[in-house]
Design an enzyme around this catalytic site. Sequence first.
Site, short mmCIF file in Angstrom:
data_model
loop_
_atom_site.label_atom_id
_atom_site.label_comp_id
_atom_site.label_asym_id
_atom_site.label_seq_id
_atom_site.Cartn_x
_atom_site.Cartn_y
_atom_site.Cartn_z
N GLU A 1 0.65 -1.10 -0.11
CA GLU A 1 0.01 0.04 -0.02
C GLU A 1 0.86 1.27 -0.16
OE1 GLU A 1 -3.00 -2.14 3.10
OE2 GLU A 1 -2.28 -0.23 3.75
N LYS B 1 2.21 4.58 1.61
CA LYS B 1 2.26 5.21 2.96
C LYS B 1 1.91 6.77 2.77
CE LYS B 1 5.00 5.57 6.80
NZ LYS B 1 4.70 7.17 7.29
N ARG C 1 -4.70 9.93 16.41
CA ARG C 1 -4.17 8.57 16.80
C ARG C 1 -3.61 9.14 18.37
NH1 ARG C 1 1.29 7.07 17.55
NH2 ARG C 1 1.56 4.97 17.34
N GLU D 1 -6.28 7.48 6.69
CA GLU D 1 -5.52 8.67 6.86
C GLU D 1 -6.10 9.92 6.04
OE1 GLU D 1 -1.32 9.62 7.54
OE2 GLU D 1 -2.65 7.86 7.98
N CYS E 1 27.44 26.25 28.56
CA CYS E 1 26.11 26.33 28.17
C CYS E 1 25.76 27.68 27.73
CB CYS E 1 25.13 25.73 29.14
SG CYS E 1 23.23 26.26 28.62
N CYS F 1 22.47 29.36 30.14
CA CYS F 1 22.73 29.20 31.73
C CYS F 1 24.17 29.71 32.19
CB CYS F 1 21.87 28.36 32.44
SG CYS F 1 22.91 26.88 32.39
N CYS G 1 24.87 20.22 29.18
CA CYS G 1 24.57 21.40 30.15
C CYS G 1 24.49 20.88 31.44
CB CYS G 1 23.66 22.35 29.79
SG CYS G 1 23.37 23.40 31.30
#
Length: 681
Positions: free
Chosen positions: A120, A122, A143, A179, A420, A423, A438
């Site tokens: 099939e 997709k 879903r 779908e 980082c 921060c 970090c």
Amino acid sequence: MASPKVEERAAALRELLHHHAHRYYVLDEPELPDAEYDKLFRELQEIEDKHPELRTPDSPTQRVGGKPLEGFAKVRHKLPMLSIRTETDIEASGARNFDGRVRRELGLKEADPPIEYVAELKFDGLAINLRYEDGVLVQAATRGDGEVGEDVTHNIRTIGQVPLRLPADVPPVLEVRGEVYMRRDDFEKLNELQREKIARGAKNEKTFVNPRNAAAGAVRQLDPAIARQRPLSFFAYGFGEVAPALDFGTQYESLLALKSWGFPVSDRTQVCTGPEDLVAYHQAVGKERDGLPFDIDGVVYKVNSIALQRQLGFVSREPRWAVAHKFPAQEQVTTVLGIEVYVGRTGKLTPVAKLEPVFVGGVTVTNATLHNEDEVRRKDVRVGDQVIVRRAGDVIPEVVAVVPDKRHHEARLFTMPKKCPVCGSAAVREEGEADYRCTGGLFCGAQRKQAILHFAQRRAMDIEGLGEKLVDQLVEANVIKTLPDLYRLGLAGLVALERMGEKSAQNLLENLEKSKDTTLPRFLYGLGIRHVGEATAKDLAKHFGKLDAIMDASVEQLLEVPDVGPVVAESIHTFFQQPHNREVVEQLRACGVKWQEGEPARREALPLAGKTVVLTGTLPTLTRDEAKDMLEAAGAKVAGSVSKKTDYVVAGAEAGSKLDKARELGVPVLDEAGLRKLVSS
């Protein structure tokens, strides 16, 4: 009250309009001009307006939709909407790999006949579950996470290809799965309309990037009138709950049944014999892909025999009898304008290439991941380079390679920062790891939004109503800086936020209060400690019994926990050694977050220690998660498939192939009462 003659005319009009809608939307063979159809539609509308008692749920007039909703109701799927395994190998290998796995699972030899499959398309859309009761559409749900989706019935009713009423020969309860998508020509028309609105000065309007995003946005519109303006289509490809159960011999027969009941089924679905037929199908569809009227991102192979599907069963919540075979990702060349470092929820530092915008695989790409420092070095990506960009698996943009002969002499090397960028905490690279992270933990602002969303999710603190958009507002307005701030929210502050009514605010506060009464595993998982998933959180809680014991444990003591290795132990220890993380925990406790604690559990003393249990079907009073929690608390391992090593199978309504396998292997089968008795033994 309507006269019998009027009632008869309304029924005749409904029947006539259903017939012509099916001819138009599903078969693409209209029998009436649009003007004639509209005339009949208006006649039925007028009758129903004068006599509301004649308006039925399956009336064609109900496709228009009603008033806008305040939000989406949650829907727990009777049968989970499971994902399927994906093969990303190019050309023939994906099909041959799948056929080889299936034959091995079935114990077939080389001389045995080839297996028959259904191949099939997709579709690149949104999976939907349609529920019919006594032949009438009563619910449509997304879903979601596979277990719980959202009720979008009001929008799905606007799709002409979705039948509102089915023939009399369908089962009383029938769930059809398929779908929702948007055709390419409809997508272009929609964007043209959007451009016209923008040109006229309309606010809050935009063009859409691709058909999938446009379709998903339409399905999740709270106002069905807006959803109706966005032309959607539908393909059916399977079943959910069916009662009484249908007895099809093959997957293809089930698709023919769907088609006979009025559902659109792709005419490119094909029965294939053996792997070479699958290879030929994949190659043929790949050549047609750009010319299809809708987007696809691969093909799907399914074992055709239902009996063999049952024999193959599932692994890790994926069917062994089906696979999605993706097409090679589409690629384009563009320029790297810069390389920036992004910080994820767990503190992972990811270098990201800022690109000259380029259209790849249906999406305009401006950023592409470089994964980590080693990958940047391996590919030798520099600022100013011409690079090949690919949407890996047609989803995540990535830089594939540099075009070396186009490199400018001023192209700049990239160096990973040691701190980082958000921060300022130290960025460290663990031994054996490719990524820098970090060390700021719950303190780092870049991780704040995702840390809160993780903390609030269903399997953690389960704070319903605390979604991504609301968290964005709360963080960006500096209302929430750390997790404890959630429990300091007030009604006035929430109501002041955009699109937040008093009722919604009150509901959120009630859900926050409710979440304070939790369990130690949920709380541990909610903290978002690196490498600590649900299973590890449960093992820690069982082993230590109390949070303080976990927080104060040494690496050596953590290594005594089953399935906790050196990397996980080091991660847990490092997390709780950070003063700001311990401060967050203490503040959460001070806000009233609590759980039951006890003495450390001796695993060998638990009633089901060493036992493997499989859950299948729907239990009368327990959800799947509740049953799993009970079993794990008693020391059992809950597996996803039945084998000779399975000790018990707990079966509820619509148990399916797992129950058949248990009976075949002689595994003891329990109902909910038997489960409760087993756990308390």
